[in-house]
Design an enzyme around this catalytic site. Structure first.
Site, PDB file in Angstrom:
ATOM      1  N   LYS A 169       0.848  -1.191   0.000  1.00  0.00           N
ATOM      2  CA  LYS A 169       0.000   0.000   0.000  1.00  0.00           C
ATOM      3  C   LYS A 169       0.881   1.237   0.000  1.00  0.00           C
ATOM      4  CE  LYS A 169      -4.148   1.477  -0.380  1.00  0.00           C
ATOM      5  NZ  LYS A 169      -4.940   1.132  -1.561  1.00  0.00           N
ATOM      6  N   SER A 197      -8.460  -0.224  -5.314  1.00  0.00           N
ATOM      7  CA  SER A 197      -8.722   0.040  -3.902  1.00  0.00           C
ATOM      8  C   SER A 197     -10.226   0.255  -3.677  1.00  0.00           C
ATOM      9  CB  SER A 197      -7.887   1.222  -3.423  1.00  0.00           C
ATOM     10  OG  SER A 197      -7.630   1.109  -2.039  1.00  0.00           O
TER      11      SER A 197
END
Length: 587
Positions: free
Chosen positions: A193, A387
């Site tokens: 991430k 996402s």
């Protein structure tokens, strides 16, 4: 005297404000007038060529509110969105008056998945037996991707073709924050991430570099394979040509098979005449794709059945959002509306989003899940569905993506700035607080988080990640542990996501619509789109200040505007985020 000057100043300010209001209203009226003119169907003569340039940013659908264009002259252009580009190429394929397509492209604002949609439409057009001819003085890598579909690709003898390979560049703000005395306090889940990296690092982490190399390589491989098939040049050879920058001149482009010949514009027009069986003195009749408006058979169908296409484009935020954002309330309302409409037999959710608010994503996810229980809902992914963009897609019956769509990035993060050093050392500002409980000022930006506060926020992020992976696992019929193993914030292309089981099929929005109709067992239907695009006149008056400032910033910052925009978006984030850090551009 003081009162006199105040009155004079107030009068001057009033005149200036009135002038700007009049200008804005005038532009609104003229824009609406121009829009009404552009909606009129142009009469097409026999033996006509469809002229395609597309030298402007390609949005998902035609937006009549042109005030957000890059220059005032663009306000009166007839830019069309991807939806109309695809439908008009399809219509031209069946139109006996259209004999072929003339591609006249140098630069265009589109990412790879959008280009793939247009490219596939051009290839389908050729199946009719009609010709495509391409000419340019300069081919960018994006426009050449489209041009390579043509029967003949020509380049000006002094022209240039950019064929150098792809790159992805990230911007890092760590040292800027340090100079300002600001600390970015990061709480995240996901090894990959990387949305937080620009604020705490000055270069890519090893994990981030690994995933960027992977997805960029996947996109490039698809790019070369498609051009290889169209130009009959091996993909390995194309890789070598780009890697060694062998194409420096127009002659090089001919020698290596990227273009068929070098020609001047008059020679290209002469060849068009030969395609159309015209005499040397005859004029080539053409119509631009922006002016070529014909009836869409799906719109003119007499059937009561409908397929609703809901466009979810932009960052995901709570509330109504805007035409450039996915507002959870606006999109949820659109999904509920079509779910309750008996005439709507199936739904296509078109997602083009890097993600955003995890909470807003969950609100939209719920509506997708409820819709799936009563009628088919298919997701069509555009350039990005990552996402939060993947979160809202996961509950659908099936997911379509292009091979070069950027998706995945299943991870969660939060950023809380500690601006104590900035306030104390740079500005000389100090703070004191009285509170009724230990955590009453949790999240305050004028001091660092305590260890206990950081643990509380980390638990919240962990919980959201657990919810995210569980809902993806349920939607994709996978185990949660498997989703976690391919999640961790890792970014995938559509081709890679297909192998991972994150998407079901490779294809564009038309493929998704066809699949939705098939699942609903309908053959005749109308297409209806949601949410409604803001009326240009109302939007202009409603946000004139923001639009004017945006226009001036784009003009003044130029190529630096994306950096400003990225910084602004990150600073405006609130709550826990599920979003992608990348903006992929093609030069």
């Amino acid at each position: 005297m003081k009162s006199f000057f105040k009155s004079v100043l107030a009068t001057i300010v009033g005149i200036i404000l009135s002038f700007f209001v009049i200008v804005i209203i005038t532009f609104g009226i003229m824009g609406a007038w121009m829009s009404s003119l552009s909606d009129k169907t142009v009469e097409i003569s026999d033996n006509t060529v469809l002229h395609i340039s597309l030298n402007y940013p390609i949005e998902e659908r035609t937006n009549k509110n042109n005030f957000q264009s890059y220059s005032f002259s663009d306000m009166f252009s007839e830019n069309i969105g991807l939806n109309d580009i695809l439908s008009r190429i399809e219509s031209a394929k069946e139109d006996d008056k259209i004999k072929g397509i003339y591609l006249d492209m140098s630069m265009m604002g589109a990412s790879f998945a959008t280009l793939q949609e247009i490219r596939n439409a051009l290839i389908d057009f050729k199946s009719s037996g009609k010709f495509i001819l391409s000419y340019s003085e300069y081919y960018s890598q994006g426009t050449y991707y489209l041009a390579s579909t043509a029967d003949k690709v020509y380049l000006n003898p002094e022209g240039i073709i950019d064929f150098s390979g792809l790159s992805s560049q990230s911007v890092f703000f760590k040292h800027t924050l340090e100079k300002l005395g600001i600390e970015a306090q990061i709480i995240k889940v996901g090894t990959y991430k990387s949305a937080v990296e620009p604020f705490v690092l000055d270069k890519m982490s090893a994990a981030n570099r690994e995933q960027v190399s992977s997805f960029l390589g996947s996109i490039y491989s698809n790019y070369l394979d498609e051009i290889a098939a169209s130009r009959n040049v091996p993909a390995d050879s194309l890789f070598q040509i780009a890697n060694e920058l062998k194409v420096e001149t127009a002659e090089d482009a001919v020698n290596y098979g990227l273009v068929d010949a070098t020609k001047y514009k008059d020679e290209v027009l002469a060849e068009l005449r030969s395609y159309l069986d015209l005499d040397d003195d005859d004029k080539v009749k053409s119509v631009s794709i922006e002016k070529y408006v014909v009836n869409n058979p799906n719109q003119s169908s007499s059937s009561r059945d409908r397929i609703a296409v809901i466009y979810a484009v932009g960052n995901i935020v709570s509330g109504e959002g805007s035409d450039q954002q996915i507002g959870s309330e606006k999109i949820s309302r659109a999904i509920r509306t079509v779910r309750k409409d008996d005439k709507v037999k199936a739904v296509v959710l078109r997602v083009n989003s890097p993600g955003g608010s995890a909470l807003a994503s969950d609100v939209i996810w719920r509506e997708v899940k409820l819709t799936k229980e009563v009628k088919p809902i298919i997701v069509s992914m555009g350039d990005l569905a990552a996402s939060g963009g993947y979160y809202i897609s996961a509950a659908a019956d099936s997911i379509f993506a292009q091979p070069n769509t950027i998706t995945g990035s299943i991870g969660v993060f939060g950023i809380i700035p500690n601006m104590q050093g900035f306030f104390n050392d740079k500005l000389g500002i100090t703070f004191d607080v009285v509170k009724t409980g230990e955590f009453a000022d949790l999240g305050s930006i004028n001091r660092p988080l305590t260890a206990q506060e950081e643990a509380i926020i980390q638990r919240s992020v962990n919980k959201i990640y657990d919810t995210f992976t569980k809902k993806v696992a349920d939607g994709r019929d996978k185990s949660q542990s498997y989703i976690d193993s391919i999640g961790q914030g890792r970014v995938w292309t559509g081709s890679q996501a297909l192998e991972m089981g994150l998407v079901d099929k490779l294809g564009g929005i038309e493929d998704a619509i066809t699949a939705a109709a098939s699942k609903a067992n309908i053959e005749e239907y109308k297409i209806v789109t949601y949410p409604a695009i803001s009326d240009p006149f109302e939007a202009l008056l409603g946000n004139s200040k923001d639009r004017i400032s945006q226009w001036f910033l784009k003009k003044e910052l130029g190529v630096a505007y994306p950096v400003y925009q990225q910084s602004k978006e990150m600073l405006e984030q609130t709550g826990i985020q599920a979003r992608l850090p990348y903006t992929i551009t093609i030069k």
